[in-house]
Scaffold this motif. Structure first.
Motif, PDB file in Angstrom:
ATOM      1  N   ASN A   1       0.827  -1.207   0.000  1.00  0.00           N
ATOM      2  CA  ASN A   1       0.000   0.000   0.000  1.00  0.00           C
ATOM      3  C   ASN A   1       0.862   1.258   0.000  1.00  0.00           C
TER       4      ASN A   1
ATOM      5  N   MET B   1       3.778   1.510  -1.314  1.00  0.00           N
ATOM      6  CA  MET B   1       4.351   1.720  -2.659  1.00  0.00           C
ATOM      7  C   MET B   1       3.339   2.360  -3.605  1.00  0.00           C
ATOM      8  N   ILE B   2       2.100   1.886  -3.490  1.00  0.00           N
ATOM      9  CA  ILE B   2       1.055   2.480  -4.341  1.00  0.00           C
ATOM     10  C   ILE B   2       0.899   3.959  -4.002  1.00  0.00           C
TER      11      ILE B   2
ATOM     12  N   THR C   1       3.649   5.862  -5.657  1.00  0.00           N
ATOM     13  CA  THR C   1       3.420   5.970  -7.103  1.00  0.00           C
ATOM     14  C   THR C   1       2.394   7.054  -7.406  1.00  0.00           C
ATOM     15  N   LEU C   2       1.276   6.994  -6.692  1.00  0.00           N
ATOM     16  CA  LEU C   2       0.230   7.986  -6.920  1.00  0.00           C
ATOM     17  C   LEU C   2       0.752   9.391  -6.617  1.00  0.00           C
TER      18      LEU C   2
ATOM     19  N   VAL D   1       2.592  10.463  -9.647  1.00  0.00           N
ATOM     20  CA  VAL D   1       1.857  10.590 -10.910  1.00  0.00           C
ATOM     21  C   VAL D   1       0.862  11.756 -10.875  1.00  0.00           C
TER      22      VAL D   1
ATOM     23  N   CYS E   1       0.077  15.002 -13.662  1.00  0.00           N
ATOM     24  CA  CYS E   1      -1.154  15.265 -14.418  1.00  0.00           C
ATOM     25  C   CYS E   1      -1.595  16.707 -14.228  1.00  0.00           C
TER      26      CYS E   1
ATOM     27  N   ILE F   1       0.463  19.130 -16.227  1.00  0.00           N
ATOM     28  CA  ILE F   1       0.176  19.123 -17.657  1.00  0.00           C
ATOM     29  C   ILE F   1      -1.083  19.932 -17.947  1.00  0.00           C
ATOM     30  N   ASN F   2      -2.070  19.813 -17.066  1.00  0.00           N
ATOM     31  CA  ASN F   2      -3.331  20.493 -17.333  1.00  0.00           C
ATOM     32  C   ASN F   2      -3.248  21.996 -17.111  1.00  0.00           C
TER      33      ASN F   2
ATOM     34  N   SER G   1      -0.364  -0.690 -10.252  1.00  0.00           N
ATOM     35  CA  SER G   1       0.160   0.678 -10.147  1.00  0.00           C
ATOM     36  C   SER G   1       1.150   0.967 -11.261  1.00  0.00           C
TER      37      SER G   1
ATOM     38  N   HIS H   1     -10.437  26.015 -19.556  1.00  0.00           N
ATOM     39  CA  HIS H   1      -9.509  26.767 -18.697  1.00  0.00           C
ATOM     40  C   HIS H   1      -9.831  28.254 -18.703  1.00  0.00           C
TER      41      HIS H   1
END
Lengths: 63, 139
Positions: A3, A5-6, A9-10, A13, A17, A20-21, B7, B105
């Motif tokens: 858990n 590690m997840i 990762t999250l 990541v 995101c 980028i947005n 993951s 946006h």
């Protein structure tokens, strides 16, 4: 352990995101601006005659 | 084990999506609202073109237009000049806002406006007046 590690990762990541947005696409904005300005000012009509000054009286017989 | 694999897949798909987003970086400008504003501005340009050419109006460095020399226009036409400038600026502000919201946006509006400011001035015809850092300049 897994858990954890997840979670890591999250955590890596998700910010990516978001970044980028939020990034403002300057090149795409210029392209969009060019397209709209060409349309509004009729600079390029996709092969049509460029009627930038299309105010000439085409068919007015002499007075 | 399965969770780690999951993951990993998540990570890879996130990487791919980000690349896709970067590649397909075109702004949406084909909405009915944007087309309507464009048509209105295109129709008005027939009237404004003469004012640009005479120097009565010029392109500002914030993506709008302004009356530069009202004396270039006969007194009787000045009301029309002012209302055309006001209508054009209203359309332009709407256009910038509409592009920002059409792309999800709204906070991009100011950046879109400054992008347009540079492009309007770049594409202006020779003889038109544009606003530089130090004031009005004839192209």
């Amino acid at each position: 352990m897994k858990n954890w590690m997840i979670g890591v990762t999250l955590a890596c990541v998700l910010p990516a995101c978001v970044t980028i947005n939020i990034y403002f696409p300057a090149a795409a904005a210029e392209k969009a601006a060019d397209k709209i300005i060409d349309d509004v000012w009729q600079l390029k009509n996709g092969g049509d005659k460029p009627n930038v000054n299309a105010v000439e009286p085409a068919s007015t017989p002499a007075k | 084990m399965k969770k780690i694999l999951f993951s990993l897949v998540l990570l890879l798909s996130a990487l791919f999506t980000s690349q896709f987003v970067a590649a397909a970086a075109d702004l949406e400008i084909n909405t009915p609202a944007i087309s309507a504003i464009k048509n209105s501005m295109q129709a008005r340009h027939g009237q404004l073109a003469a004012y640009y050419a005479s120097g009565a109006i010029g392109l500002t460095n914030d993506g709008l237009i302004a009356v530069r020399d009202a004396n270039a226009v006969p007194l009787k036409d000045r009301g029309g000049l002012n209302s055309a400038v006001a209508a054009e600026n209203a359309d332009r502000n709407k256009l910038y806002k509409e592009i920002a919201t059409a792309n999800g946006h709204p906070e991009w509006q100011a950046e879109i406006q400054s992008t347009f400011a540079g492009r309007w001035i770049d594409k202006a015809q020779a003889g038109w007046w544009v606003q530089g850092a130090g004031g009005w300049v004839k192209k």
